[in-house]
Design a protein around this motif. Structure first.
Motif, PDB file in Angstrom:
ATOM      1  N   ARG A 196      10.859  32.353  30.474  1.00 31.06           N
ATOM      2  CA  ARG A 196       9.858  32.159  29.426  1.00 31.06           C
ATOM      3  C   ARG A 196       9.033  33.420  29.161  1.00 31.06           C
ATOM      4  N   THR A 197       9.028  34.338  30.111  1.00 27.85           N
ATOM      5  CA  THR A 197       8.190  35.526  29.976  1.00 27.85           C
ATOM      6  C   THR A 197       8.964  36.786  30.338  1.00 27.85           C
ATOM      7  N   SER A 198       8.509  37.904  29.792  1.00 29.34           N
ATOM      8  CA  SER A 198       9.122  39.204  30.096  1.00 29.34           C
ATOM      9  C   SER A 198       8.083  40.259  30.448  1.00 29.34           C
ATOM     10  N   GLY A 199       6.789  39.907  30.270  1.00 33.45           N
ATOM     11  CA  GLY A 199       5.732  40.885  30.509  1.00 33.45           C
ATOM     12  C   GLY A 199       5.378  41.703  29.281  1.00 33.45           C
ATOM     13  N   LYS A 200       6.069  41.476  28.153  1.00 32.95           N
ATOM     14  CA  LYS A 200       5.804  42.228  26.921  1.00 32.95           C
ATOM     15  C   LYS A 200       5.019  41.354  25.941  1.00 32.95           C
ATOM     16  N   LYS A 201       3.862  41.840  25.495  1.00 27.35           N
ATOM     17  CA  LYS A 201       2.976  41.074  24.622  1.00 27.35           C
ATOM     18  C   LYS A 201       3.437  41.125  23.158  1.00 27.35           C
ATOM     19  N   ILE A 202       3.282  39.974  22.466  1.00 28.60           N
ATOM     20  CA  ILE A 202       3.582  39.875  21.035  1.00 28.60           C
ATOM     21  C   ILE A 202       2.504  39.020  20.374  1.00 28.60           C
ATOM     22  N   GLU A 203       2.544  38.945  19.048  1.00 28.06           N
ATOM     23  CA  GLU A 203       1.578  38.131  18.310  1.00 28.06           C
ATOM     24  C   GLU A 203       1.922  36.644  18.444  1.00 28.06           C
ATOM     25  N   LYS A 204       0.890  35.826  18.627  1.00 31.95           N
ATOM     26  CA  LYS A 204       1.079  34.397  18.866  1.00 31.95           C
ATOM     27  C   LYS A 204       0.884  33.593  17.591  1.00 31.95           C
ATOM     28  N   LEU A 205       1.771  32.600  17.384  1.00 33.35           N
ATOM     29  CA  LEU A 205       1.664  31.686  16.251  1.00 33.35           C
ATOM     30  C   LEU A 205       1.534  30.254  16.759  1.00 33.35           C
ATOM     31  N   GLU A 206       0.932  29.402  15.944  1.00 35.55           N
ATOM     32  CA  GLU A 206       0.705  28.014  16.371  1.00 35.55           C
ATOM     33  C   GLU A 206       1.469  26.986  15.549  1.00 35.55           C
ATOM     34  N   SER A 207       2.018  27.392  14.388  1.00 34.88           N
ATOM     35  CA  SER A 207       2.634  26.384  13.517  1.00 34.88           C
ATOM     36  C   SER A 207       3.672  27.003  12.594  1.00 34.88           C
ATOM     37  N   ALA A 208       4.513  26.113  12.011  1.00 36.78           N
ATOM     38  CA  ALA A 208       5.497  26.548  11.023  1.00 36.78           C
ATOM     39  C   ALA A 208       4.804  27.135   9.794  1.00 36.78           C
ATOM     40  N   LYS A 209       3.638  26.586   9.466  1.00 36.78           N
ATOM     41  CA  LYS A 209       2.891  27.104   8.316  1.00 36.78           C
ATOM     42  C   LYS A 209       2.511  28.563   8.521  1.00 36.78           C
ATOM     43  N   ASP A 210       2.139  28.925   9.757  1.00 30.69           N
ATOM     44  CA  ASP A 210       1.819  30.326  10.065  1.00 30.69           C
ATOM     45  C   ASP A 210       3.024  31.223   9.787  1.00 30.69           C
ATOM     46  N   VAL A 211       4.207  30.778  10.230  1.00 32.67           N
ATOM     47  CA  VAL A 211       5.425  31.574  10.044  1.00 32.67           C
ATOM     48  C   VAL A 211       5.697  31.775   8.549  1.00 32.67           C
ATOM     49  N   VAL A 212       5.617  30.701   7.791  1.00 35.92           N
ATOM     50  CA  VAL A 212       5.929  30.763   6.364  1.00 35.92           C
ATOM     51  C   VAL A 212       4.918  31.631   5.621  1.00 35.92           C
ATOM     52  N   ASN A 213       3.647  31.547   5.975  1.00 35.63           N
ATOM     53  CA  ASN A 213       2.633  32.396   5.340  1.00 35.63           C
ATOM     54  C   ASN A 213       2.925  33.870   5.575  1.00 35.63           C
ATOM     55  N   ILE A 214       3.289  34.215   6.807  1.00 36.58           N
ATOM     56  CA  ILE A 214       3.612  35.613   7.123  1.00 36.58           C
ATOM     57  C   ILE A 214       4.865  36.049   6.375  1.00 36.58           C
ATOM     58  N   TYR A 215       5.863  35.183   6.328  1.00 35.43           N
ATOM     59  CA  TYR A 215       7.118  35.496   5.629  1.00 35.43           C
ATOM     60  C   TYR A 215       6.874  35.746   4.144  1.00 35.43           C
ATOM     61  N   GLN A 216       6.108  34.882   3.513  1.00 40.39           N
ATOM     62  CA  GLN A 216       5.843  35.031   2.081  1.00 40.39           C
ATOM     63  C   GLN A 216       4.989  36.268   1.796  1.00 40.39           C
ATOM     64  N   THR A 217       4.025  36.532   2.664  1.00 38.39           N
ATOM     65  CA  THR A 217       3.200  37.737   2.497  1.00 38.39           C
ATOM     66  C   THR A 217       4.046  38.989   2.642  1.00 38.39           C
ATOM     67  N   MET A 218       4.932  39.002   3.635  1.00 36.93           N
ATOM     68  CA  MET A 218       5.813  40.146   3.836  1.00 36.93           C
ATOM     69  C   MET A 218       6.696  40.384   2.618  1.00 36.93           C
ATOM     70  N   ARG A 219       7.229  39.312   2.042  1.00 38.75           N
ATOM     71  CA  ARG A 219       8.117  39.460   0.893  1.00 38.75           C
ATOM     72  C   ARG A 219       7.377  40.001  -0.330  1.00 38.75           C
ATOM     73  N   GLU A 220       6.082  39.712  -0.413  1.00 33.73           N
ATOM     74  CA  GLU A 220       5.285  40.251  -1.521  1.00 33.73           C
ATOM     75  C   GLU A 220       4.917  41.719  -1.291  1.00 33.73           C
ATOM     76  N   LEU A 221       4.696  42.088  -0.027  1.00 37.10           N
ATOM     77  CA  LEU A 221       4.191  43.428   0.287  1.00 37.10           C
ATOM     78  C   LEU A 221       5.286  44.466   0.491  1.00 37.10           C
ATOM     79  N   TYR A 222       6.335  44.107   1.240  1.00 35.12           N
ATOM     80  CA  TYR A 222       7.349  45.099   1.614  1.00 35.12           C
ATOM     81  C   TYR A 222       8.221  45.438   0.411  1.00 35.12           C
ATOM     82  N   PRO A 223       8.449  46.722   0.122  1.00 35.32           N
ATOM     83  CA  PRO A 223       9.385  47.074  -0.954  1.00 35.32           C
ATOM     84  C   PRO A 223      10.807  46.620  -0.633  1.00 35.32           C
ATOM     85  N   HIS A 224      11.127  46.593   0.678  1.00 35.38           N
ATOM     86  CA  HIS A 224      12.427  46.103   1.133  1.00 35.38           C
ATOM     87  C   HIS A 224      12.161  45.125   2.285  1.00 35.38           C
ATOM     88  N   PRO A 225      11.996  43.833   1.984  1.00 40.16           N
ATOM     89  CA  PRO A 225      11.625  42.864   3.022  1.00 40.16           C
ATOM     90  C   PRO A 225      12.623  42.816   4.174  1.00 40.16           C
TER      91      PRO A 225
END
Length: 305
Positions: A196-225
């Motif tokens: 379950r762990t590797s000792g490497k820290k990453i950003e934490k999410l709590e819900s599917a809505k969080d994932v989708v919000n980040i995905y949609q924001t990335m697609r709007e911002l990145y020239p090449h998503p």
């Protein structure tokens, strides 16, 4: 492309009815799990997905045809090939044009599945673990095309981190260089497949809505998503602690070097060796994390739809 992509009637209906669809890869069937358990787990995973009201789209190449959503007839074809000992390949991003042109059969890796899912309009994909930078990469330059796919193909990939046989810090460094979001599903630590762990820290999410919000924001911002990697730890009861599995991995890698096993053959060899050395515990852990990733992938697919 219509001549190459064979979308099953079940998946076509799901598109027509705007039902959420979850892509699944097939290398876990052809190279990751022993026969006939591989076909049993495919049935289990697809039924689990359907119970969650999401349509499973298992992707595979059979006789040069790319199938999206395997029918019962196609499962029987795969079963016959496996039983007869016919060569069933392992196709990554680079191999798909060759496999189609030469009418080959094989399972699709993460990179190939991302390519095909995106072509078909499927944006969420559940797998076991992604490929990445292999240990001793500085000697072999063995780096999975899964990382290139994540850098270039805008698909959300749910996995239990990367395969435990890999160099995890180096894999994460490459993903950071490619600007691929790596997000922890209710965890702030990158999982290591069986552990379950590797000792490497990453950003934490709590819900599917969080994932989708980040995905949609990335697609709007990145020239090449890019893609997004959602790292979902194996259930606690099915975990093999990192320190325990690491000793088996080191022994398996040493054996592979002695036998000059490398490239595409390395991962299947290491997984089979781990299954033997852990007396099947690694296979059970693999099955548990596959189911867990389908559950989370289904939640994200529903939220995205």
């Amino acid at each position: 492309m219509q001549l190459i992509l064979h979308i099953s009637p079940r998946i076509k209906r799901a598109f027509d009815k705007r039902k959420p669809i979850l892509a699944m890869e097939s290398t876990v069937l052809t190279h990751g799990l022993p026969y006939p358990k591989n076909l049993d787990i495919l049935k289990t995973l697809e039924e689990l997905c359907q119970e969650l009201d999401v349509e499973p789209a298992t992707i595979i190449v059979l006789d040069g045809k790319i199938h999206i959503g395997m029918t019962e007839a196609e499962k029987e074809i795969l079963q016959c090939k496996l039983e007869s000992g016919e060569e069933v390949g392992k196709f990554n991003l680079r191999d798909i044009p060759y496999a189609v042109s030469r009418k080959k059969s094989g399972g699709t890796t993460v990179s190939a599945t991302m390519l095909i899912a995106n072509k078909a309009g499927i944006k969420v994909f559940a797998t076991g673990g992604i490929g990445g930078v292999h240990k001793f990469w500085n000697e072999t330059l063995d780096i999975s095309s899964d990382l290139k796919a994540l850098a270039e193909i805008p698909v959300i990939v749910v996995s239990a981190g990367c395969k435990a046989i890999l160099d995890i810090p180096a894999t994460l460094e490459v993903l950071e260089s490619y600007s691929v979001p790596v997000l922890g599903w209710k965890t702030d630590e990158f999982p290591a497949f069986y552990a379950r762990t590797s000792g490497k820290k990453i950003e934490k999410l709590e819900s599917a809505k969080d994932v989708v919000n980040i995905y949609q924001t990335m697609r709007e911002l990145y020239p090449h998503p890019t893609g997004i990697l959602v790292a979902n730890p194996v259930p606690e009861k099915d975990e093999i602690p990192f320190a325990e599995i690491e000793k088996y991995i080191s022994a398996a890698i040493a054996e592979a070097k002695t036998k000059n096993i490398a490239g595409k053959e390395l991962t299947p060899f290491l997984l089979a060796t781990l299954a033997e050395k852990t007396k099947g515990q690694s296979v059970q852990s693999n099955l548990a994390l596959l189911k867990n990733n389908v559950i989370i992938g289904a939640q994200i697919a529903k939220e995205l739809q």
